[in-house]
Design a protein around this motif. Structure first.
Motif, PDB file in Angstrom:
ATOM      1  N   ALA A  40     -33.255 -48.132  33.703  1.00 24.04           N
ATOM      2  CA  ALA A  40     -32.019 -47.990  34.477  1.00 24.04           C
ATOM      3  C   ALA A  40     -31.771 -49.235  35.333  1.00 24.04           C
ATOM      4  O   ALA A  40     -30.634 -49.705  35.441  1.00 24.04           O
ATOM      5  CB  ALA A  40     -32.083 -46.740  35.353  1.00 24.04           C
ATOM      6  N   VAL A  41     -32.820 -49.779  35.929  1.00 23.28           N
ATOM      7  CA  VAL A  41     -32.684 -50.998  36.724  1.00 23.28           C
ATOM      8  C   VAL A  41     -32.259 -52.159  35.816  1.00 23.28           C
ATOM      9  O   VAL A  41     -31.356 -52.924  36.155  1.00 23.28           O
ATOM     10  CB  VAL A  41     -33.985 -51.322  37.487  1.00 23.28           C
ATOM     11  CG1 VAL A  41     -33.928 -52.704  38.110  1.00 23.28           C
ATOM     12  CG2 VAL A  41     -34.247 -50.266  38.557  1.00 23.28           C
ATOM     13  N   LEU A  42     -32.907 -52.281  34.660  1.00 19.86           N
ATOM     14  CA  LEU A  42     -32.551 -53.369  33.734  1.00 19.86           C
ATOM     15  C   LEU A  42     -31.103 -53.256  33.263  1.00 19.86           C
ATOM     16  O   LEU A  42     -30.447 -54.269  33.035  1.00 19.86           O
ATOM     17  CB  LEU A  42     -33.481 -53.374  32.525  1.00 19.86           C
ATOM     18  CG  LEU A  42     -34.953 -53.723  32.773  1.00 19.86           C
ATOM     19  CD1 LEU A  42     -35.724 -53.645  31.458  1.00 19.86           C
ATOM     20  CD2 LEU A  42     -35.101 -55.083  33.414  1.00 19.86           C
ATOM     21  N   ASP A  43     -30.610 -52.024  33.117  1.00 27.03           N
ATOM     22  CA  ASP A  43     -29.247 -51.804  32.626  1.00 27.03           C
ATOM     23  C   ASP A  43     -28.183 -51.948  33.713  1.00 27.03           C
ATOM     24  O   ASP A  43     -26.998 -52.006  33.403  1.00 27.03           O
ATOM     25  CB  ASP A  43     -29.133 -50.410  32.001  1.00 27.03           C
ATOM     26  CG  ASP A  43     -29.878 -50.287  30.689  1.00 27.03           C
ATOM     27  OD1 ASP A  43     -30.225 -51.325  30.081  1.00 27.03           O
ATOM     28  OD2 ASP A  43     -30.139 -49.133  30.258  1.00 27.03           O
ATOM     29  N   ASP A  44     -28.585 -51.991  34.971  1.00 29.51           N
ATOM     30  CA  ASP A  44     -27.647 -52.084  36.084  1.00 29.51           C
ATOM     31  C   ASP A  44     -27.233 -53.549  36.273  1.00 29.51           C
ATOM     32  O   ASP A  44     -28.065 -54.394  36.582  1.00 29.51           O
ATOM     33  CB  ASP A  44     -28.319 -51.556  37.355  1.00 29.51           C
ATOM     34  CG  ASP A  44     -27.392 -51.536  38.551  1.00 29.51           C
ATOM     35  OD1 ASP A  44     -26.381 -52.276  38.582  1.00 29.51           O
ATOM     36  OD2 ASP A  44     -27.688 -50.784  39.493  1.00 29.51           O
ATOM     37  N   PRO A  45     -25.945 -53.863  36.101  1.00 33.66           N
ATOM     38  CA  PRO A  45     -25.522 -55.264  36.196  1.00 33.66           C
ATOM     39  C   PRO A  45     -25.693 -55.876  37.593  1.00 33.66           C
ATOM     40  O   PRO A  45     -25.680 -57.099  37.724  1.00 33.66           O
ATOM     41  CB  PRO A  45     -24.049 -55.240  35.786  1.00 33.66           C
ATOM     42  CG  PRO A  45     -23.629 -53.824  35.881  1.00 33.66           C
ATOM     43  CD  PRO A  45     -24.845 -52.976  35.748  1.00 33.66           C
ATOM     44  N   SER A  46     -25.883 -55.062  38.613  1.00 36.27           N
ATOM     45  CA  SER A  46     -26.071 -55.608  39.956  1.00 36.27           C
ATOM     46  C   SER A  46     -27.535 -55.917  40.264  1.00 36.27           C
ATOM     47  O   SER A  46     -27.848 -56.414  41.340  1.00 36.27           O
ATOM     48  CB  SER A  46     -25.516 -54.641  41.014  1.00 36.27           C
ATOM     49  OG  SER A  46     -26.323 -53.482  41.103  1.00 36.27           O
ATOM     50  N   GLN A  47     -28.427 -55.626  39.304  1.00 26.76           N
ATOM     51  CA  GLN A  47     -29.851 -55.832  39.547  1.00 26.76           C
ATOM     52  C   GLN A  47     -30.458 -56.777  38.503  1.00 26.76           C
ATOM     53  O   GLN A  47     -29.979 -56.873  37.385  1.00 26.76           O
ATOM     54  CB  GLN A  47     -30.595 -54.499  39.520  1.00 26.76           C
ATOM     55  CG  GLN A  47     -30.128 -53.554  40.630  1.00 26.76           C
ATOM     56  CD  GLN A  47     -30.997 -52.341  40.729  1.00 26.76           C
ATOM     57  OE1 GLN A  47     -32.188 -52.449  41.020  1.00 26.76           O
ATOM     58  NE2 GLN A  47     -30.411 -51.180  40.488  1.00 26.76           N
ATOM     59  N   GLN A  48     -31.523 -57.437  38.930  1.00 28.11           N
ATOM     60  CA  GLN A  48     -32.273 -58.331  38.054  1.00 28.11           C
ATOM     61  C   GLN A  48     -33.759 -58.067  38.270  1.00 28.11           C
ATOM     62  O   GLN A  48     -34.185 -57.828  39.408  1.00 28.11           O
ATOM     63  CB  GLN A  48     -32.013 -59.795  38.386  1.00 28.11           C
ATOM     64  CG  GLN A  48     -30.588 -60.241  38.283  1.00 28.11           C
ATOM     65  CD  GLN A  48     -30.427 -61.695  38.725  1.00 28.11           C
ATOM     66  OE1 GLN A  48     -31.387 -62.396  39.015  1.00 28.11           O
ATOM     67  NE2 GLN A  48     -29.178 -62.132  38.770  1.00 28.11           N
ATOM     68  N   LEU A  64     -34.278 -57.983  42.199  1.00 29.78           N
ATOM     69  CA  LEU A  64     -33.196 -58.363  43.098  1.00 29.78           C
ATOM     70  C   LEU A  64     -32.004 -57.447  42.895  1.00 29.78           C
ATOM     71  O   LEU A  64     -31.739 -57.011  41.776  1.00 29.78           O
ATOM     72  CB  LEU A  64     -32.708 -59.786  42.795  1.00 29.78           C
ATOM     73  CG  LEU A  64     -33.682 -60.938  42.845  1.00 29.78           C
ATOM     74  CD1 LEU A  64     -33.005 -62.215  42.354  1.00 29.78           C
ATOM     75  CD2 LEU A  64     -34.214 -61.119  44.254  1.00 29.78           C
ATOM     76  N   THR A  65     -31.280 -57.209  43.972  1.00 27.69           N
ATOM     77  CA  THR A  65     -29.981 -56.558  43.898  1.00 27.69           C
ATOM     78  C   THR A  65     -28.963 -57.518  44.486  1.00 27.69           C
ATOM     79  O   THR A  65     -29.200 -58.105  45.550  1.00 27.69           O
ATOM     80  CB  THR A  65     -29.958 -55.230  44.679  1.00 27.69           C
ATOM     81  OG1 THR A  65     -30.940 -54.349  44.134  1.00 27.69           O
ATOM     82  CG2 THR A  65     -28.589 -54.567  44.598  1.00 27.69           C
ATOM     83  N   ILE A  66     -27.854 -57.687  43.789  1.00 24.32           N
ATOM     84  CA  ILE A  66     -26.772 -58.552  44.254  1.00 24.32           C
ATOM     85  C   ILE A  66     -25.540 -57.672  44.422  1.00 24.32           C
ATOM     86  O   ILE A  66     -25.080 -57.063  43.452  1.00 24.32           O
ATOM     87  CB  ILE A  66     -26.486 -59.683  43.241  1.00 24.32           C
ATOM     88  CG1 ILE A  66     -27.751 -60.514  43.018  1.00 24.32           C
ATOM     89  CG2 ILE A  66     -25.323 -60.547  43.717  1.00 24.32           C
ATOM     90  CD1 ILE A  66     -27.657 -61.492  41.862  1.00 24.32           C
ATOM     91  N   LYS A  67     -25.049 -57.599  45.650  1.00 19.24           N
ATOM     92  CA  LYS A  67     -23.901 -56.723  45.887  1.00 19.24           C
ATOM     93  C   LYS A  67     -22.998 -57.294  46.967  1.00 19.24           C
ATOM     94  O   LYS A  67     -23.462 -57.999  47.871  1.00 19.24           O
ATOM     95  CB  LYS A  67     -24.368 -55.327  46.286  1.00 19.24           C
ATOM     96  CG  LYS A  67     -25.108 -55.296  47.598  1.00 19.24           C
ATOM     97  CD  LYS A  67     -25.613 -53.913  47.940  1.00 19.24           C
ATOM     98  CE  LYS A  67     -26.371 -53.978  49.264  1.00 19.24           C
ATOM     99  NZ  LYS A  67     -26.997 -52.742  49.586  1.00 19.24           N
TER     100      LYS A  67
END
Length: 153
Positions: A40-48, A64-67
């Motif tokens: 789920a983290v890998l699939d979330d475009p706001s996370q790396q 990382l989370t970028i928001k």
């Protein structure tokens, strides 16, 4: 120090990521739930999720989370997890991962790069983050744990 390579994690890295989480102190992680969460983290475009490879094995992980953030009128990059294997500590792996976080923050023109850590962690006690350009701020982390989380279920 042997050659260190940084790369984005893939779903095939789940076992290595779980091993690092366990080394970080999270030993009660259910394998299936961890794998689902990792994907789920890998699939979330706001996370790396980034991995450091050294000597043919995974030496560290950083997520990382970028928001966007209203009060900053711009982006904030948060280091959610940063762990280096005990065998690789002191070899510059953590510093390289922090450098990468800085690069990502600059890339998205973030207003802030931040992380939360416990004061009892060895990295905090060693002053690792301060040595790498971070400053401690007067802040409080507030948490609400859902009833299912409180009961362990």
């Amino acid at each position: 120090m042997n050659e260190l390579a940084l790369r984005k994690a893939t779903s095939s890295d789940v076992a290595s990521a779980r091993a690092l989480a366990r080394e970080f102190g999270y030993v009660e992680l259910d394998e299936l739930v961890f794998a689902q969460t990792f994907r789920a983290v890998l699939d979330d475009p706001s996370q790396q999720v980034w991995l450091a490879e050294q000597k043919g094995s995974i030496a560290g992980l950083m997520s990382l989370t970028i928001k966007p953030q209203i009060r900053l009128a711009g982006f904030v990059v948060t280091i959610d997890e940063l762990v280096v294997t005990e065998a690789s500590r002191g070899e510059g792996v953590g510093t390289k991962l922090l450098d990468l976080a800085n690069t990502e923050a600059l890339r998205v023109r973030a207003r802030r790069l931040e992380l939360h850590t416990a004061r009892g962690r060895p990295s905090y006690e060693r002053g690792f983050y301060v040595k790498n350009g971070f400053t401690e701020v007067d802040s409080a982390v507030m948490r609400w744990n859902a009833p299912a989380l409180r009961s362990g279920g």
